[in-house]
Design a protein around this motif. Structure first.
Motif, PDB file in Angstrom:
ATOM      1  N   UNK A  64       0.815  -1.225   0.000  1.00 14.16           N
ATOM      2  CA  UNK A  64       0.000   0.000   0.000  1.00 14.16           C
ATOM      3  C   UNK A  64       0.844   1.269   0.000  1.00 14.16           C
ATOM      4  N   UNK A  65       1.944   1.248   0.701  1.00 13.44           N
ATOM      5  CA  UNK A  65       2.793   2.440   0.803  1.00 13.44           C
ATOM      6  C   UNK A  65       3.469   2.775  -0.520  1.00 13.44           C
ATOM      7  N   UNK A  66       3.557   1.803  -1.406  1.00 13.38           N
ATOM      8  CA  UNK A  66       4.244   2.056  -2.679  1.00 13.38           C
ATOM      9  C   UNK A  66       3.283   2.324  -3.835  1.00 13.38           C
ATOM     10  N   UNK A  67       1.998   2.081  -3.635  1.00 12.43           N
ATOM     11  CA  UNK A  67       1.023   2.318  -4.710  1.00 12.43           C
ATOM     12  C   UNK A  67       0.620   3.789  -4.698  1.00 12.43           C
ATOM     13  N   UNK A  68       0.949   4.471  -5.766  1.00 12.90           N
ATOM     14  CA  UNK A  68       0.605   5.885  -5.917  1.00 12.90           C
ATOM     15  C   UNK A  68      -0.731   6.013  -6.648  1.00 12.90           C
ATOM     16  N   UNK A  69      -1.451   7.076  -6.357  1.00 10.36           N
ATOM     17  CA  UNK A  69      -2.714   7.316  -7.059  1.00 10.36           C
ATOM     18  C   UNK A  69      -2.498   7.404  -8.567  1.00 10.36           C
ATOM     19  N   UNK A  70      -1.345   7.897  -8.970  1.00  7.71           N
ATOM     20  CA  UNK A  70      -1.049   8.009 -10.402  1.00  7.71           C
ATOM     21  C   UNK A  70      -1.098   6.644 -11.087  1.00  7.71           C
ATOM     22  N   UNK A  71      -0.727   5.574 -10.372  1.00  7.04           N
ATOM     23  CA  UNK A  71      -0.775   4.232 -10.947  1.00  7.04           C
ATOM     24  C   UNK A  71      -2.214   3.792 -11.169  1.00  7.04           C
ATOM     25  N   UNK A  72      -3.079   4.104 -10.211  1.00  9.89           N
ATOM     26  CA  UNK A  72      -4.500   3.768 -10.361  1.00  9.89           C
ATOM     27  C   UNK A  72      -5.101   4.516 -11.545  1.00  9.89           C
ATOM     28  N   UNK A  73      -4.835   5.815 -11.605  1.00 15.30           N
ATOM     29  CA  UNK A  73      -5.382   6.643 -12.688  1.00 15.30           C
ATOM     30  C   UNK A  73      -4.857   6.157 -14.036  1.00 15.30           C
ATOM     31  N   UNK A  74      -3.585   5.864 -14.123  1.00 11.68           N
ATOM     32  CA  UNK A  74      -3.002   5.403 -15.381  1.00 11.68           C
ATOM     33  C   UNK A  74      -3.620   4.071 -15.812  1.00 11.68           C
ATOM     34  N   UNK A  75      -3.834   3.166 -14.862  1.00 14.34           N
ATOM     35  CA  UNK A  75      -4.430   1.862 -15.192  1.00 14.34           C
ATOM     36  C   UNK A  75      -5.863   2.017 -15.681  1.00 14.34           C
ATOM     37  N   UNK A  76      -6.588   2.973 -15.117  1.00 12.87           N
ATOM     38  CA  UNK A  76      -8.011   3.123 -15.433  1.00 12.87           C
ATOM     39  C   UNK A  76      -8.297   4.071 -16.594  1.00 12.87           C
ATOM     40  N   UNK A  77      -7.438   5.072 -16.794  1.00 19.23           N
ATOM     41  CA  UNK A  77      -7.709   6.093 -17.818  1.00 19.23           C
ATOM     42  C   UNK A  77      -6.583   6.282 -18.820  1.00 19.23           C
ATOM     43  N   UNK A  78      -5.449   5.683 -18.584  1.00 20.71           N
ATOM     44  CA  UNK A  78      -4.293   5.966 -19.423  1.00 20.71           C
ATOM     45  C   UNK A  78      -3.700   7.306 -19.036  1.00 20.71           C
ATOM     46  N   UNK A  79      -2.970   7.912 -19.940  1.00 20.21           N
ATOM     47  CA  UNK A  79      -2.271   9.160 -19.587  1.00 20.21           C
ATOM     48  C   UNK A  79      -3.047  10.430 -19.941  1.00 20.21           C
ATOM     49  N   UNK A  80      -4.312  10.287 -20.283  1.00 20.14           N
ATOM     50  CA  UNK A  80      -5.122  11.452 -20.659  1.00 20.14           C
ATOM     51  C   UNK A  80      -5.114  12.533 -19.586  1.00 20.14           C
ATOM     52  N   UNK A  81      -5.231  12.143 -18.332  1.00 24.86           N
ATOM     53  CA  UNK A  81      -5.258  13.111 -17.232  1.00 24.86           C
ATOM     54  C   UNK A  81      -3.929  13.853 -17.135  1.00 24.86           C
ATOM     55  N   UNK A  82      -2.833  13.161 -17.440  1.00 20.57           N
ATOM     56  CA  UNK A  82      -1.502  13.734 -17.297  1.00 20.57           C
ATOM     57  C   UNK A  82      -1.056  14.559 -18.496  1.00 20.57           C
ATOM     58  N   UNK A  83      -1.631  14.284 -19.664  1.00 18.63           N
ATOM     59  CA  UNK A  83      -1.163  14.952 -20.875  1.00 18.63           C
ATOM     60  C   UNK A  83      -2.276  15.618 -21.692  1.00 18.63           C
ATOM     61  N   UNK A  84      -3.514  15.308 -21.388  1.00 20.16           N
ATOM     62  CA  UNK A  84      -4.625  15.746 -22.224  1.00 20.16           C
ATOM     63  C   UNK A  84      -4.929  17.227 -22.170  1.00 20.16           C
ATOM     64  N   UNK A  85      -5.637  17.662 -23.164  1.00 27.10           N
ATOM     65  CA  UNK A  85      -6.084  19.048 -23.292  1.00 27.10           C
ATOM     66  C   UNK A  85      -7.278  19.290 -22.369  1.00 27.10           C
ATOM     67  N   UNK A  86      -7.332  20.459 -21.764  1.00 28.96           N
ATOM     68  CA  UNK A  86      -8.435  20.826 -20.881  1.00 28.96           C
ATOM     69  C   UNK A  86      -9.774  20.878 -21.599  1.00 28.96           C
ATOM     70  N   UNK A  87      -9.761  21.094 -22.888  1.00 26.74           N
ATOM     71  CA  UNK A  87     -10.987  21.124 -23.680  1.00 26.74           C
ATOM     72  C   UNK A  87     -11.216  19.815 -24.437  1.00 26.74           C
ATOM     73  N   UNK A  88     -10.283  18.872 -24.275  1.00 26.83           N
ATOM     74  CA  UNK A  88     -10.428  17.581 -24.941  1.00 26.83           C
ATOM     75  C   UNK A  88     -10.035  17.591 -26.404  1.00 26.83           C
ATOM     76  N   UNK A  89      -9.309  18.605 -26.838  1.00 22.84           N
ATOM     77  CA  UNK A  89      -8.910  18.700 -28.249  1.00 22.84           C
ATOM     78  C   UNK A  89      -7.693  17.812 -28.515  1.00 22.84           C
ATOM     79  N   UNK A  90      -7.748  17.065 -29.598  1.00 17.48           N
ATOM     80  CA  UNK A  90      -6.677  16.121 -29.920  1.00 17.48           C
ATOM     81  C   UNK A  90      -5.383  16.810 -30.347  1.00 17.48           C
ATOM     82  N   UNK A  91      -5.485  17.973 -30.981  1.00 21.94           N
ATOM     83  CA  UNK A  91      -4.297  18.608 -31.549  1.00 21.94           C
ATOM     84  C   UNK A  91      -3.736  19.747 -30.713  1.00 21.94           C
ATOM     85  N   UNK A  92      -4.171  19.900 -29.477  1.00 19.82           N
ATOM     86  CA  UNK A  92      -3.676  20.965 -28.609  1.00 19.82           C
ATOM     87  C   UNK A  92      -2.235  20.636 -28.200  1.00 19.82           C
TER      88      UNK A  92
END
Length: 144
Positions: free
Chosen positions: A72-100
């Motif tokens: 538990x001490x080594x599992x970061x929330x970022x790992x959960x988010x990445x497993x469930x959503x991929x890297x969209x949260x970390x790299x995606x556009x605030x408006x959801x635009x693909x070419x931003x």
């Protein structure tokens, strides 16, 4: 900010971790009930988290989902988010635009970039153990 899948997945992981601290395994029905999520949807989320080795699944009588305390001490929330959503949260556009991008920014790019960076930092520095201990102590909650 997060998809429903990610919200429920984080809630489920926190609940399972808090139960694991008490040496309890959590069944699917109990998880779905405690995080206020549809059972079939929760089952798919559990499959993803198990497949990504963030949660353990034990079959048979007395089985259920668990997370070893030492992990538990080594599992970061970022790992959960990445497993469930991929890297969209970390790299995606605030408006959801693909070419931003830096070279071709959307109207919100610069303002959203700082928020996304702060969110990324929080997800990368917050452990599942930290959140589970809040539930265990009664200082935080997952459902009224």
């Amino acid at each position: 900010m997060f998809s429903k899948t990610c919200e429920y997945g984080i809630r489920a992981a926190i609940f399972i971790a808090s139960e694991s601290y008490q040496n309890k395994r959590s069944g699917l029905k109990d998880i779905a009930n405690k995080i206020d999520s549809p059972e079939a949807f929760t089952a798919k989320i559990m499959q993803t988290l198990t497949k990504n080795k963030l949660i353990d699944s034990v079959k048979g009588v007395g089985g259920g989902f668990e997370i070893p305390k030492e992990r538990m001490a080594s599992i970061k929330l970022s790992e959960l988010v990445d497993a469930l959503e991929g890297d969209r949260v970390f790299r995606g556009c605030g408006l959801g635009l693909a070419n931003c991008s830096e070279e071709h920014p959307c109207p919100m790019h610069d303002k959203f970039k700082s928020i996304r960076n702060e969110l990324t930092h929080m997800l990368e520095t917050t452990t599942l153990e930290e959140l589970a201990l809040g539930i265990k102590s009664g200082d935080t909650f997952l459902r009224y």
